[in-house]
Design an enzyme around this catalytic site. Structure first.
Site, PDB file in Angstrom:
ATOM      1  N   HIS A 280       0.820  -1.213   0.000  1.00  0.00           N
ATOM      2  CA  HIS A 280       0.000   0.000   0.000  1.00  0.00           C
ATOM      3  C   HIS A 280       0.854   1.263   0.000  1.00  0.00           C
ATOM      4  O   HIS A 280       1.873   1.358   0.669  1.00  0.00           O
ATOM      5  CB  HIS A 280      -1.016   0.013   1.142  1.00  0.00           C
ATOM      6  CG  HIS A 280      -0.447   0.022   2.527  1.00  0.00           C
ATOM      7  ND1 HIS A 280      -0.075   1.184   3.163  1.00  0.00           N
ATOM      8  CD2 HIS A 280      -0.197  -0.981   3.399  1.00  0.00           C
ATOM      9  CE1 HIS A 280       0.367   0.878   4.381  1.00  0.00           C
ATOM     10  NE2 HIS A 280       0.312  -0.419   4.548  1.00  0.00           N
ATOM     11  N   ASP A 292       6.362   0.596   6.414  1.00  0.00           N
ATOM     12  CA  ASP A 292       4.898   0.440   6.312  1.00  0.00           C
ATOM     13  C   ASP A 292       4.336   1.556   5.456  1.00  0.00           C
ATOM     14  O   ASP A 292       3.970   2.597   5.965  1.00  0.00           O
ATOM     15  CB  ASP A 292       4.305   0.448   7.727  1.00  0.00           C
ATOM     16  CG  ASP A 292       2.818   0.138   7.739  1.00  0.00           C
ATOM     17  OD1 ASP A 292       2.294  -0.321   6.704  1.00  0.00           O
ATOM     18  OD2 ASP A 292       2.185   0.374   8.772  1.00  0.00           O
ATOM     19  N   GLU A 326      -4.816   1.778   2.763  1.00  0.00           N
ATOM     20  CA  GLU A 326      -4.856   0.602   3.650  1.00  0.00           C
ATOM     21  C   GLU A 326      -5.009   1.026   5.104  1.00  0.00           C
ATOM     22  O   GLU A 326      -5.718   0.394   5.881  1.00  0.00           O
ATOM     23  CB  GLU A 326      -3.566  -0.224   3.476  1.00  0.00           C
ATOM     24  CG  GLU A 326      -3.609  -1.605   4.160  1.00  0.00           C
ATOM     25  CD  GLU A 326      -3.135  -1.608   5.605  1.00  0.00           C
ATOM     26  OE1 GLU A 326      -3.378  -2.600   6.298  1.00  0.00           O
ATOM     27  OE2 GLU A 326      -2.540  -0.604   6.071  1.00  0.00           O
ATOM     28  N   GLU A 327      -4.342   2.129   5.473  1.00  0.00           N
ATOM     29  CA  GLU A 327      -4.225   2.456   6.902  1.00  0.00           C
ATOM     30  C   GLU A 327      -5.545   2.857   7.550  1.00  0.00           C
ATOM     31  O   GLU A 327      -5.794   2.524   8.698  1.00  0.00           O
ATOM     32  CB  GLU A 327      -3.186   3.581   7.111  1.00  0.00           C
ATOM     33  CG  GLU A 327      -1.759   3.180   6.781  1.00  0.00           C
ATOM     34  CD  GLU A 327      -1.188   2.111   7.716  1.00  0.00           C
ATOM     35  OE1 GLU A 327      -1.912   1.614   8.595  1.00  0.00           O
ATOM     36  OE2 GLU A 327      -0.016   1.748   7.526  1.00  0.00           O
ATOM     37  N   ASP A 354       3.393  -6.420   3.125  1.00  0.00           N
ATOM     38  CA  ASP A 354       3.020  -5.337   4.042  1.00  0.00           C
ATOM     39  C   ASP A 354       3.403  -5.674   5.480  1.00  0.00           C
ATOM     40  O   ASP A 354       2.665  -5.406   6.423  1.00  0.00           O
ATOM     41  CB  ASP A 354       1.509  -5.037   3.930  1.00  0.00           C
ATOM     42  CG  ASP A 354       1.095  -3.841   4.786  1.00  0.00           C
ATOM     43  OD1 ASP A 354       1.969  -3.017   5.124  1.00  0.00           O
ATOM     44  OD2 ASP A 354      -0.103  -3.750   5.136  1.00  0.00           O
ATOM     45  N   HIS A 424       4.175   2.783  12.665  1.00  0.00           N
ATOM     46  CA  HIS A 424       3.237   3.902  12.906  1.00  0.00           C
ATOM     47  C   HIS A 424       3.818   4.996  13.807  1.00  0.00           C
ATOM     48  O   HIS A 424       3.070   5.832  14.311  1.00  0.00           O
ATOM     49  CB  HIS A 424       1.918   3.411  13.532  1.00  0.00           C
ATOM     50  CG  HIS A 424       1.102   2.534  12.637  1.00  0.00           C
ATOM     51  ND1 HIS A 424      -0.162   2.105  12.983  1.00  0.00           N
ATOM     52  CD2 HIS A 424       1.339   2.011  11.410  1.00  0.00           C
ATOM     53  CE1 HIS A 424      -0.649   1.334  12.018  1.00  0.00           C
ATOM     54  NE2 HIS A 424       0.256   1.269  11.048  1.00  0.00           N
TER      55      HIS A 424
END
Lengths: 458, 458
Positions: A280, A292, A326-327, A354, A424
């Site tokens: 993504h 990510d 995606e997130e 991912d 994140h």
């Protein structure tokens, strides 16, 4: 008859060994290309350093769409195009502020609003804070004790899980549903211990949701070090002595137009049959989304580039897909499957990367027939230690392709140990990606796509 | 008869399954202890941050001897003692200086004297510099072209090797023997491209040797980035235009007293039979020796600590050995084997961890009978992805135990991809060690020692 049987067995064995030998040579060539002449690392550097954070609907997300499209056009793939879709738009606003308040003392602590959260009141929230480990404890406290307070969810990762994704899975309900569960009992805000394997000063954001009919309250992640501090202080002092203050002015804007970015090499024998490889393109806003999932998208582009560079003409159409959103919505994955259904596409397999750009371990495969078939290639991956081919989940973005029961869905699995150190948080930057580890992932993925193209996925 | 055979087979299978089940529970307990209550990481932090670089014969090396002895005494191991030995002493002196000289321009470049090198003349060396890739090229140039010059060995790591130790092995002759080969043809100094997987500004030191009857000339490593620059400049300009200057005042002092540090848990059934687990306590001087080999020694101490913490009483004597002087002499390993021979000790197996504190892959085993026996435990290591049990080398320090042909020698193998990014450079620091990866290594090693104690090594 027995003689003939033996002869046939022997012939089969010989031809199978010849195939494996031919394949092992091709896999070796793929690895050589990725390791000695690969583009993954420099492409990821561009995505991270020249573009940066790419939350859905942001200017940077749009830049990343345009740049990856241009990149694949420059590689001369047969077809490069966009799939339009609507994405949710959430903005963090100015940096959050938070303090632990003990009498006249204010101890500043690092927090980050959770993605999708509402803002606090303009002047912030000050309230008593109570710690719980899980929803059962919260419910046991009941409305009387929770009402008007901030709930502090502080259940750490269980370090005994070998696979850190399991530790994440066992903790993430606090982040996803904490605000809803706390609001049901009248809480005014939620502070969640960061989803992380390490104790440090960096909050980790991530998605959260509200529920119709339940009051929306602001929610933020607190760094693990500050969570430990807060927990210690709560234990040391009588409850009413500790208050918490936090202020955040994040907001949700109307949905915006965005895109999946797709590059294709057309199949030479059965171009209507498709093998998808993807990751993504969107990322959280705190850092560069290097692991990510910049890693996954740049590896997916590299799969097609290696096919081109080695002059491999695939039998089937190979698609690199940069999924959007995606997130915080999965709209890209949903759109991709929706269009595939509309167009009555035939999908042989889909492979998602991912889980970060770390040293490869192997693949997990959702489909039982796929697992049995693909396990035969374990010897080809053994020399590169990417041979853990096991049953298991695939990826969020390709999940919606489960509408096609014959499509084999699979995930590329790198080593999971370092992922949630940085996931994140502001540490998910290019500097934390190792060149060889990233390239080995691209090589393993290319080899897998090559073998599926040659022998099918089930 | 056939029935009996089948029955016995079935009984054997059942008892074997029961053993594996009991063992898998114990391995699980070992991993839980290492991951949830481990000491490896905090011990390594102390060794790196409170002591630091530990080159043989240095004050810090002595401090590390005293501290690891005290640490093991505090853990209450049955016996903690030192083995005295003499070690070579080499000192870097003040930081090196080097320039690429083009006419009036001096471009400063980062170098580090190789361990064991002599100093340059006090005012440094200035000479024309010529680049070669290997000894064949050097010999082809001959004395006429080499005499009076500095030889620049610039063969990079071949990135196509999956195992970075293979890339290192294929390049390291330049560092080890470059000075001798260049001096034979009259060179006045040697500059060697750093043994590294990455292109950056940090020189990597390491051992080199001189040869009786061949003039000793000073030798230094240059950072890979500067090596690329120097090579480009040499290609761009006519040869006589480029000169090189370097200055280093390292020196070799008389041998000094030092020690191996040994901790033991005595065997409850056969205490005279010994299982050794170890790493080396000394490190190069440029950094903290975090991966090389602080990780290995702290993991070895952890093996015994976990035995104690879980109340495992071993049948045989388990020894944690902190070897001294692996980097520039191997005197500790030689002394350990010498004393073992003198005392007619019985060594079942020896396991070395000296490939960094990275995520575990498995073990390599030198002995064929050992490999066959130990491979039976692969299922026990599978859940922790440390199950690559293969034939291969063990470790430098335990190598001298080959005098005992029945001793099974083995290495713990972590993932090799990141090791040579930092090996022997100023980046081999605690911050580059991941807690979980380090702890998983200790768990894998403890499990292996436990199984050897239960079932022998061959």
């Amino acid at each position: 008859m027995k003689f003939l049987k033996t002869l046939f067995s022997a012939l089969f064995l010989v031809s199978s060994l010849q195939a494996q030998n031919k394949d092992s040579i091709m896999v070796r060539r793929i690895y050589d290309e990725a390791l000695a002449s690969g583009h993954t690392y420099k492409n990821l550097e561009y995505l991270c350093k020249k573009i940066g954070p790419r939350l859905s609907g942001s200017v940077n997300a749009q830049k990343s769409v345009e740049w990856t499209k241009k990149l694949m056009e420059e590689y001369g793939f047969d077809r490069v195009y966009l799939q339009e879709l609507m994405v949710p738009v959430w903005e963090r606003g100015v940096k959050e502020t938070a303090w632990i308040i003990e009498g006249r003392t204010k101890i500043p602590v690092p927090i980050a609003a959770l993605g999708g959260s509402i803002a606090s009141p303009v002047s912030g929230i000050t309230a008593q804070i109570i710690e719980v480990q899980n929803f059962d404890q919260l419910k046991a406290l009941g409305e009387q004790l929770v009402k008007g307070k901030i709930v502090f969810f502080n259940r750490p990762f269980d370090p005994r899980h070998f696979d850190t994704f399991k530790a994440y899975g066992a903790a993430v309900d606090q982040r996803s549903n904490g605000a809803v569960e706390a609001a049901k009992l009248g809480a005014v805000g939620v502070i969640v211990r960061s989803m992380s394997t390490v104790i440090d000063d960096f909050p980790h954001t991530g998605g959260m949701r509200y529920q119709d009919g339940v009051t929306k309250i602001p929610a933020a992640a607190i760094s693990t070090k500050a969570a430990e501090l807060l927990s210690r202080e709560l234990k040391l002092r009588k409850l009413p002595a500790i208050q918490f203050y936090f202020k955040q002015n994040c907001r949700t804007l109307p949905d915006a137009v965005s895109y999946n970015v797709i590059g294709e090499i057309r199949g030479s024998e059965d171009p209507e049959a498709i093998i998808t490889v993807g990751g993504h393109l969107d990322s959280w806003d705190l850092a560069e989304g290097a692991h990510d999932d910049g890693a996954g998208v740049m590896q997916s582009v590299e799969v097609l580039r290696i096919f081109r560079s080695l002059n491999i003409r695939p039998k089937h159409t190979i698609r690199a897909v940069m999924f959007m959103n995606e997130e915080n919505g999965l709209r890209g994955g949903l759109k991709y499957a929706e269009i595939a259904k509309q167009n009555n596409e035939k999908h042989i397999a889909a492979l998602e990367s991912d889980e970060g750009g770390f040293t490869p371990r192997g693949f997990t495969i959702e489909n039982v027939a796929g697992l049995a078939h693909i396990s035969k290639w374990i010897p080809l991956f053994k020399p590169y230690k990417a041979a853990d081919i096991e049953g298991g989940g695939s990826g969020a973005d390709i999940g919606p392709l489960r509408i096609f029961p014959n499509t084999v869905l699979m995930a590329f699995n790198p080593d999971s140990q370092r992922y949630f150190d940085i996931h994140h948080s502001s540490n998910d930057v290019f500097e934390n990606v190792n060149k060889r580890e990233l390239e080995l992932g691209a090589a393993a993925m290319t080899s897998m796509v090559y073998l599926i193209d040659q022998y099918g996925a089930r």
